[in-house]
Enzyme design. Sequence first.
Site, PDB file in Angstrom:
ATOM      1  N   ARG A   1      41.834  34.936  41.120  1.00  0.00           N
ATOM      2  CA  ARG A   1      41.717  36.388  41.262  1.00  0.00           C
ATOM      3  C   ARG A   1      42.084  36.740  42.693  1.00  0.00           C
ATOM      4  O   ARG A   1      41.618  36.092  43.634  1.00  0.00           O
ATOM      5  CB  ARG A   1      40.265  36.778  40.966  1.00  0.00           C
TER       6      ARG A   1
ATOM      7  N   GLU B   1      44.596  47.619  34.671  1.00  0.00           N
ATOM      8  CA  GLU B   1      44.449  46.678  33.558  1.00  0.00           C
ATOM      9  C   GLU B   1      45.592  46.817  32.561  1.00  0.00           C
ATOM     10  O   GLU B   1      46.008  47.930  32.233  1.00  0.00           O
ATOM     11  CB  GLU B   1      43.124  46.898  32.843  1.00  0.00           C
TER      12      GLU B   1
ATOM     13  N   ARG C   1      35.801  31.928  39.017  1.00  0.00           N
ATOM     14  CA  ARG C   1      37.217  31.828  39.390  1.00  0.00           C
ATOM     15  C   ARG C   1      37.331  31.928  40.907  1.00  0.00           C
ATOM     16  O   ARG C   1      36.604  32.715  41.533  1.00  0.00           O
ATOM     17  CB  ARG C   1      38.033  32.978  38.788  1.00  0.00           C
TER      18      ARG C   1
END
Length: 135
Positions: A58, A66, A108
Amino acid sequence: MAIRIVLSVAVSLAAWSTAAPAGAAVQSKAQRPPEHVVIDRVLDGDTVAVRGWDQHVRLASIDAPELGHGYGKPGQPYSVMARNWLEKLLVGNSDVSIRCVDEDQYRRPVCDLYVQSSHVNRELVELGLAWANTA
């Protein structure tokens, strides 16, 4: 009184400079120095897949629009443009370096990406393809 204030500030600065950085308990790729990587795939405007890494990465301090998630769930405006710009810049580029700074709630790595001396995360914001997270 002035001596007490100066002493208080000095003690505070000393404690701050020796304190562990935020997220220091993170063990994986967070807090590592920059390293060269190859980006295999761009998932969206703020998430990429790095060759040889188990987790998607990320991009730090930004939020890109999005993408759509199937029929009836359209993406946000400029989501495809953000992904395409990032893909054109990064995929297969041998000049990409990464500096991870944290992990997100899904574990992440959260990282800054660079191409040569250019900060990719910042460029996305400057181009209007992502928002800066200031919190």
